[in-house]
Design an enzyme around this catalytic site. Structure first.
Site, short mmCIF file in Angstrom:
data_model
loop_
_atom_site.label_atom_id
_atom_site.label_comp_id
_atom_site.label_asym_id
_atom_site.label_seq_id
_atom_site.Cartn_x
_atom_site.Cartn_y
_atom_site.Cartn_z
CD GLU A 199 -2.89 1.06 2.39
OE1 GLU A 199 -3.54 2.08 2.68
OE2 GLU A 199 -3.02 -0.02 3.00
NE ARG A 200 -2.31 5.45 -0.23
CZ ARG A 200 -3.30 5.78 -1.05
NH1 ARG A 200 -3.10 5.78 -2.37
NH2 ARG A 200 -4.49 6.08 -0.59
CG ASN A 228 -5.04 -0.47 6.32
OD1 ASN A 228 -5.60 0.02 7.29
ND2 ASN A 228 -4.70 0.25 5.26
CD GLU A 230 -7.64 5.58 6.32
OE1 GLU A 230 -7.55 6.62 5.66
OE2 GLU A 230 -6.73 4.71 6.36
NE ARG A 232 -8.28 13.28 7.53
CZ ARG A 232 -7.93 12.58 6.47
NH1 ARG A 232 -8.69 12.60 5.38
NH2 ARG A 232 -6.84 11.83 6.47
CE LYS A 246 -0.88 8.73 8.79
NZ LYS A 246 -1.69 8.72 7.55
CG ASP A 303 -2.95 10.82 5.01
OD1 ASP A 303 -1.99 10.27 5.56
OD2 ASP A 303 -3.66 10.26 4.16
CD GLU A 363 2.62 6.64 10.83
OE1 GLU A 363 2.19 6.11 11.88
OE2 GLU A 363 1.98 6.63 9.76
CD GLU A 386 -0.70 8.25 0.84
OE1 GLU A 386 -1.94 8.29 0.79
OE2 GLU A 386 -0.06 7.98 1.89
CG HIS A 395 -6.16 15.65 1.18
ND1 HIS A 395 -6.68 14.88 0.17
CD2 HIS A 395 -5.85 14.79 2.19
CE1 HIS A 395 -6.69 13.60 0.55
NE2 HIS A 395 -6.18 13.52 1.76
CD1 TRP A 452 -11.12 10.62 3.13
CD2 TRP A 452 -12.10 8.97 1.99
NE1 TRP A 452 -11.03 9.48 3.89
CE2 TRP A 452 -11.62 8.44 3.22
CE3 TRP A 452 -12.76 8.11 1.11
CZ2 TRP A 452 -11.78 7.11 3.58
CZ3 TRP A 452 -12.91 6.77 1.47
CH2 TRP A 452 -12.43 6.28 2.69
#
Length: 664
Positions: free
Chosen positions: A116-117, A159, A240, A284, A308, A313, A335, A341, A455, A478
């Site tokens: 992922e990514r 995940n 998520e 958010r 993070k 994100d 993190e 990404e 974003h 999103w």
């Protein structure tokens, strides 16, 4: 204890451990230590606070390495090699000790081999071959981590599949841990919170249920029988779609503490991620703080909250997460994302040390206890896809060891070690390369999302601009419009007291600085303020003019990288270890292959920067009602053409071709 001589490297131990055998092999490689005739390695005493620090003493052609641990001696050997490979002299005295005890990579690798990514091929871990077949690349990976002081790795995606904790997979993990142990690399695993239900059909994963607690304690016992130095668990919970304690009416603290108690007898720890954004507030950026800050002091001592660097994100630029420092009774770790990404994947040069240096300039390094980086590693020949992306892996390790290092210093080290022959390259060539690296992240910010925009990427794969994106049924947060809030009145997200009041989560002096439009840094203005298009900037331009100026500056910067790279061509090291994934298949020497591969990616980056510039200026220009400044021309596309571009997940690795095909 008598000294045992091994050619020009001697030890004060009769029997060498696997780690000291590596020290011997590394230091005896031909040419690694010019002008040094003898190295003695002494394990004694307690250096600093007893961690894997070391000292190096030089007397003419002789060098002494002194460390309390074998891993410290290995780090010292790699320090000497770093000096030798970068053409620097070994000083008479060196004293080094890691700032953080835990310096860890997080892999987002899945059991089916996908990442992922991930933008450097498939997973390095060949689960279908393990434990019977051990790839030599596992030791190569461990070595590259040890060379920059990284001492832990999470092997699988946050995940997480419950199968990761099944006995057959744990035996595979043991095989990897055995390879990595001599390099000082401890293995951790991401775990699925509902594993007791998935693996053993328990009716619940409630962390307060005695049967669930017993299951996790038994699983921890099983892991430590196989891997005595196992590090612990990384957990993504109630985010998520991932299961977590809140599914059972419990808190994050209840869930983390249940796992912590299972690991505590073995010395393991729980890294509990704070990446959550349940709809408890319209903004958010506020949600993780609201969910975690009230739990301060409720976590067990072997729990550390992994946060993070920013509250959204991994954006090209974010304000730091207000959770840092807001939980004084709870250990915290940061993190970072090494894989790009949101920064052009493996196509764009984006040296991230300036981003992390910027973070440590705002968040005091001593206020956090560990550093994690989401790995950019895959099974490509060079492990990182873009040959220059290795510099981000390197920079993460160096800053995790010493967060006071400068981005410029790290860039120079990496370039001298891996890229150019310092003995033949003119100083001007090296200086331009260092400038290209250290300026590349700001260039990306400028041509993607200047002035605090964030974003506004294409949906799903986060490659390319789609500030107009609308997806029926998608979460509002999103989608780009949620963040840029463009209208005829202006642009940006109002997070002051007149808006979402996210500024109230920050400590002083940041709270007042961010809230005041006249004091807020230009780079975060549209993060915290919805500004009129005519708002006067410090530069003397209007906000609209400044926005266009930044987009133009970013595109111009990366267009100039090809000239810098062309000047460096004669001086690329013939022994370069970068091994580009595509160009190595060509019949050419390593130095030419690296140059060709990077040049191809710089062409893609320049095209993409123009794409971003055109898309954003043309789109936002609809709302500003103001003319495009002369300096922003030429624009190479029209807005209707750009709105027809729809990159699929399979073709974003060569997006420029897809873009050109779409607009013809």
């Amino acid at each position: 204890m008598p000294v045992v001589a091994v050619e020009n490297v001697v030890f004060n131990k009769k029997r060498l451990t696997p780690t000291l055998e590596i020290v011997k092999q590394e230091l005896e490689r031909p040419g690694v230590l010019p002008d040094i005739s003898r190295v003695s390695v002494e394990s004694k005493g307690r250096l600093s606070d007893g961690n894997d620090g070391y000292s190096i003493k030089r007397d003419g052609g002789e060098v002494r390495i002194i460390s309390a641990t074998d891993i410290g001696a290995l780090y010292a050997a790699y320090h000497l090699i770093r000096l030798g490979e970068s053409g620097r002299e070994i000083p008479e005295s060196v004293e080094e000790s890691p700032y953080y005890a835990l310096r860890i990579l997080n892999h987002w690798d899945n059991l089916d081999g996908t990442i992922e990514r991930g933008y450097a091929g498939r997973s390095l871990w060949k689960w279908d071959e393990l434990p019977g077949t051990i790839s030599p690349r596992y030791a190569e990976y461990a070595r590259r981590n040890a060379m920059v002081g990284i001492n832990a790795t999470v092997l699988n995606n946050v995940n997480a599949s419950p199968a990761m904790l099944s006995t057959p997979y744990l035996e595979k993990v043991k095989a990897l841990a055995d390879v990595m142990r001599p390099y000082g690399l401890r293995v951790f695993l991401s775990v699925n919170f509902a594993s007791p239900m998935a693996l053993d059909s328990l009716p619940t994963a409630d962390p307060l249920n005695p049967a669930v607690r017993k299951w996790w304690a038994g699983k921890a016992d099983e892991i430590y029988r196989l891997i005595p130095d196992f590090g612990g668990f990384l957990v993504k919970a109630n985010s998520e779609g991932q299961p977590g304690p809140m599914d059972f009416g419990r808190s994050h603290a209840d869930g983390a503490n249940m796992l912590a108690k299972a690991l505590q007898p073995h010395g393991g720890r729980v890294m509990w991620r704070a990446f959550v954004y349940s709809p408890i507030d319209a903004d958010r950026a506020k949600q993780a703080y609201m969910e975690f800050q009230p739990l301060d002091g409720q976590f067990d001592p072997n729990v550390i909250i992994q946060i993070k660097n920013g509250p959204i994100d991994f954006q090209p630029r974010e304000a730091f997460s207000p959770l840092f420092g807001a939980m004084p009774s709870t250990p915290q770790m940061v993190e970072f994302q090494i894989t790009q990404e949101y920064l052009g994947h493996a196509n764009h040069l984006a040296f991230l040390a300036p981003m992390w240096e910027e973070f440590f300039g705002q968040v005091e390094p001593s206020s956090i206890k560990a550093v994690a980086g989401v790995a950019n590693v895959g099974d490509n020949l060079n492990m990182t896809g873009h040959p220059l992306a290795d510099a981000n892996w390197y920079a993460f390790g160096r800053l995790a060891w010493n967060p006071r290092l400068s981005a410029e210093e790290i860039a120079g080290e990496w370039i001298d070690r891996n890229l150019i022959d310092r003995g033949t390259a003119p100083g001007s060539v090296r200086d331009r390369l260092v400038g290209m690296f250290t300026g590349s992240r700001e260039a990306v910010v400028n041509y993607m999302m200047p002035l605090g925009l964030h974003h506004i990427f294409a949906y799903g794969h986060h490659y390319g601009p789609e500030p107009w994106c609308q997806v029926p049924g998608a979460r509002a947060d999103w989608l780009p419009g949620y963040y840029h809030q463009a209208d005829s009145a202006g642009l940006g997200f109002d997070r002051t007291a007149t808006g979402s009041d996210a500024v109230s989560q920050y400590p002083e002096p940041f709270r007042s600085q961010y809230a005041d439009v006249d004091k807020c840094p230009d780079g975060l203005l549209l993060w915290f303020h919805h500004l009129p298009w005519s708002h006067p900037m410090r530069s003397g331009r209007t906000m609209w003019e400044e926005l266009c100026h930044r987009y133009t500056a970013g595109a111009d910067s990366v267009a100039g990288y090809q000239s810098v790279w062309a000047d460096a061509r004669p001086y690329i090291k013939s022994s370069t270890p970068l091994r580009p994934a595509v160009a190595m298949a060509m019949d050419m020497p390593a130095d030419e292959a690296v140059w060709e591969d990077v040049n191809r990616r710089l062409i893609i980056q320049a095209r993409d920067a123009q794409w971003w510039k055109d898309a954003c200026i043309l789109y936002f220009g609809q709302f500003s009602g103001m003319p495009v400044p002369d300096e922003a021309y030429p624009l190479h596309h029209t807005l209707p053409d750009l709105r027809r571009v729809h990159l699929g997940i399979d073709n974003y690795t060569n997006p420029s071709s897809a873009l050109l095909d779409s607009v013809r």
